[in-house]
Scaffold this active site. Structure first.
Site, mmCIF file in Angstrom:
data_model
loop_
_atom_site.group_PDB
_atom_site.id
_atom_site.type_symbol
_atom_site.label_atom_id
_atom_site.label_comp_id
_atom_site.label_asym_id
_atom_site.label_seq_id
_atom_site.Cartn_x
_atom_site.Cartn_y
_atom_site.Cartn_z
ATOM 1 N N LYS A 151 -42.092 -1.693 25.589
ATOM 2 C CA LYS A 151 -41.999 -1.603 24.119
ATOM 3 C C LYS A 151 -40.921 -0.599 23.693
ATOM 4 O O LYS A 151 -40.097 -0.864 22.815
ATOM 5 C CB LYS A 151 -43.363 -1.211 23.548
ATOM 6 N N CYS A 210 -39.659 2.015 13.898
ATOM 7 C CA CYS A 210 -39.501 1.625 15.303
ATOM 8 C C CYS A 210 -38.176 2.105 15.872
ATOM 9 O O CYS A 210 -38.134 3.028 16.665
ATOM 10 C CB CYS A 210 -39.622 0.106 15.420
HETATM 11 N N1 LIG Z 1 -44.208 -1.013 11.147
HETATM 12 C C1 LIG Z 1 -43.605 -1.713 12.091
HETATM 13 O O1 LIG Z 1 -42.693 -2.476 11.835
HETATM 14 C C2 LIG Z 1 -44.075 -1.634 13.537
HETATM 15 C C3 LIG Z 1 -43.676 -2.627 14.437
HETATM 16 C C4 LIG Z 1 -44.133 -2.582 15.754
HETATM 17 C C5 LIG Z 1 -44.950 -1.521 16.147
HETATM 18 N N2 LIG Z 1 -45.312 -0.549 15.258
HETATM 19 C C6 LIG Z 1 -46.197 0.522 15.720
HETATM 20 O O2 LIG Z 1 -47.516 0.233 15.255
HETATM 21 C C7 LIG Z 1 -48.208 1.467 15.016
HETATM 22 C C8 LIG Z 1 -48.750 1.456 13.591
HETATM 23 O O3 LIG Z 1 -47.637 1.451 12.724
HETATM 24 P P1 LIG Z 1 -47.756 1.045 11.197
HETATM 25 O O4 LIG Z 1 -46.371 0.801 10.739
HETATM 26 O O5 LIG Z 1 -48.788 -0.005 11.016
HETATM 27 O O6 LIG Z 1 -48.319 2.420 10.572
HETATM 28 P P2 LIG Z 1 -48.860 2.634 9.087
HETATM 29 O O7 LIG Z 1 -48.606 4.066 8.773
HETATM 30 O O8 LIG Z 1 -48.351 1.569 8.190
HETATM 31 O O9 LIG Z 1 -50.440 2.392 9.215
HETATM 32 C C9 LIG Z 1 -51.276 3.160 9.973
HETATM 33 C C10 LIG Z 1 -52.653 3.204 9.296
HETATM 34 O O10 LIG Z 1 -53.534 3.908 10.169
HETATM 35 C C11 LIG Z 1 -54.429 4.693 9.378
HETATM 36 N N3 LIG Z 1 -54.961 5.711 10.267
HETATM 37 C C12 LIG Z 1 -54.296 6.729 10.867
HETATM 38 N N4 LIG Z 1 -55.123 7.420 11.673
HETATM 39 C C13 LIG Z 1 -56.340 6.812 11.595
HETATM 40 C C14 LIG Z 1 -57.586 7.064 12.213
HETATM 41 N N5 LIG Z 1 -57.758 8.047 13.087
HETATM 42 N N6 LIG Z 1 -58.609 6.257 11.889
HETATM 43 C C15 LIG Z 1 -58.455 5.231 11.004
HETATM 44 N N7 LIG Z 1 -57.296 4.954 10.399
HETATM 45 C C16 LIG Z 1 -56.246 5.739 10.696
HETATM 46 C C17 LIG Z 1 -53.563 5.188 8.242
HETATM 47 O O11 LIG Z 1 -54.335 5.541 7.118
HETATM 48 C C18 LIG Z 1 -52.660 3.975 7.978
HETATM 49 O O12 LIG Z 1 -53.192 3.133 6.968
HETATM 50 C C19 LIG Z 1 -47.214 2.579 15.297
HETATM 51 O O13 LIG Z 1 -47.383 3.034 16.614
HETATM 52 C C20 LIG Z 1 -45.873 1.891 15.155
HETATM 53 O O14 LIG Z 1 -44.865 2.540 15.912
HETATM 54 C C21 LIG Z 1 -44.916 -0.595 13.962
#
Ligand SMILES: NC(=O)c1ccc[n+]([C@@H]2O[C@H](COP(=O)([O-])OP(=O)(O)OC[C@H]3O[C@@H](n4cnc5c(N)ncnc54)[C@H](O)[C@@H]3O)[C@@H](O)[C@H]2O)c1
Length: 406
Positions: free
Chosen positions: A201, A255
């Site tokens: 990843k 990312c």
């Molecule tokens: N956004 C993208 O395009 C993308 C693409 C691929 C991978 N990712 C990866 O996916 C993961 C999530 O990214 P995202 O963009 O969805 O983040 P985000 O910030 O949009 O969402 C994360 C959510 O998790 C919640 N949260 C945090 N800690 C928590 C806990 N302990 N218990 C319950 N809820 C909790 C937050 O309130 C938030 O709503 C990251 O590791 C990111 O690198 C993101």
């Protein structure tokens, strides 16, 4: 039943997709506002096809809660930022989420980490949390890493069609989780071990970052000696084994602008090309700011408050502003004690920066120079409105005479 932990850009579409394909799902987020909005029947961000998927998932019975559920499968998709000083991944949210899962999960449960993490993070931080709670991994709790690849703007399509990677300690658990994802994923699902899945990843996003940096560096070289970078890239790409990306005003999002730093943080003496690439990309907003001043001088413009930045998001046709080049450029401008640039983005409805507009015509009415930071469809469709402006086009999309480039 699957309990998806973290209902952000990744967790929410994943939860909806599973629910709408017959999996019983409860989505959990500790943010009460997010859960209340979803329970009120509204989605929490704009994304192509998300509202229809949401309706289908509601119809299928998805639930949202701030509570962690007692169930047999957890999918953790919480943020993984990086530490700005050490550059290493900051796994605190993943650790906190797994801690919370341990408080409720029964023996035999499977914990799938979807969040992006660097190689070794599961060994170093996640296994100890599980073991410290008295569970034996592989006997009481199964551990899996299933990183996500989808891109904002096309998430629903990509969830359905992208190939996926699943890393597991043993083949049987890997197959079980593969079956879960295969409920909706039409792409190939590759099974491997956890550390390989972690590394793939980060490597995928690093590949993108390094290639973008190469295009950005070419843009700087060509600017220095007044060569046309776009024409050069176009011709080079006619070579059968060359495929150069396009330069731009910087890299944002959660990312490509973040994950490659994990490798720099973990392997500082080895990840040299990656380190330089990330610095090159991070330097682009400053490069654009310098271009703005250069062009103003060339065109005899003196008032920075008559210059407008078009676009605040990190990419086109989405409302995600995280780490966006425009925000980086505005920060840089403030550091240089200069302010006044006007800003507009059709996808950002709230006031988030100074001098922000909420409608294209009023924005254009107040500026005589426009910097196209984001290639939203709106600006392509309204190109004719730029004919009397000085235009700095950071994406080579504005087809008008006299346009300036980075
Ligand atoms: N956004 C993208 O395009 C993308 C693409 C691929 C991978 N990712 C990866 O996916 C993961 C999530 O990214 P995202 O963009 O969805 O983040 P985000 O910030 O949009 O969402 C994360 C959510 O998790 C919640 N949260 C945090 N800690 C928590 C806990 N302990 N218990 C319950 N809820 C909790 C937050 O309130 C938030 O709503 C990251 O590791 C990111 O690198 C993101």
């Amino acid at each position: 039943m699957v309990n998806v932990i973290g209902l952000g850009y990744i967790g929410l579409p994943t939860a909806l997709m599973m629910a709408s394909h017959g999996v019983e799902v409860v989505g959990t987020d500790y943010n009460k506002e997010i859960v209340a909005t979803l329970n009120a029947g509204q989605t929490t961000f704009e994304e192509n096809g998300l509202d229809d998927l949401f309706d289908a998932a509601l119809e299928a019975g998805i639930k949202f809660s701030t509570e962690y559920q007692v169930t047999d499968t957890y999918i953790v998709s919480v943020p993984t930022p990086y530490d700005k000083f050490s550059k290493k991944v900051d796994a605190c949210h993943v650790v906190a989420a797994v801690e919370n899962v341990m408080e409720v999960c029964p023996k035999g449960a499977t914990v799938v980490i979807e969040s992006t993490i660097s190689p070794g993070i599961i060994d170093k931080y996640v296994r100890p949390v599980i073991e410290d709670n008295g569970f034996h991994i592989g006997e009481d709790i199964n551990l899996v890493h299933a990183p996500e690849r989808i891109i904002p703007g096309n998430m629903v399509y990509e969830l359905l069609h992208n190939n996926r990677t699943i890393g597991a300690d043993n083949h049987e658990i890997g197959e079980k989780v593969k079956t879960l994802y295969a409920s909706f994923c039409q792409g190939e699902i590759v099974l491997t071990d956890i550390r390989t899945a972690e590394m793939t990843k980060v490597v995928e996003n690093t590949f993108r970052a390094v290639n973008i940096a190469f295009a950005n560096e070419l843009a700087k070289i060509c600017r220095h000696d007044n060569m046309d970078v776009y024409e050069i890239i176009r011709i080079c790409n006619m070579h059968p084994r060359v495929n150069i990306l396009q330069p731009g005003p910087g890299v944002g999002g959660h990312c490509i602008s973040v994950d490659p730093w994990f490798l720099v943080g973990d392997y500082p003496s080895l990840a040299k090309v990656i380190d330089e690439s990330m610095k090159t990309n991070d330097g682009m907003p400053d490069f654009v700011l310098n271009r703005i001043y250069e062009i103003m001088k060339e065109k005899g413009l003196t008032d920075i408050s008559r210059v407008g930045l078009y676009g605040l998001t990190y990419k086109e046709n989405v409302d995600d502003m995280r780490e966006s080049p425009t925000l980086q450029l505005l920060e840089s401008q403030e550091r240089h004690l200069a302010t006044g640039l006007k800003v507009y983005d059709p996808f950002i409805k709230k006031d988030v920066v100074k001098n922000q507009y909420h409608d294209l015509d009023s924005f254009l009415g107040d500026v005589n120079m426009v910097v196209v930071m984001v290639k939203h469809n709106e600006i392509k469709e309204n190109m004719a409105k730029l004919t009397d402006k000085v235009v700095l086009d950071c994406h080579n999309i504005i087809d008008l005479p006299g346009v300036c480039y980075i």
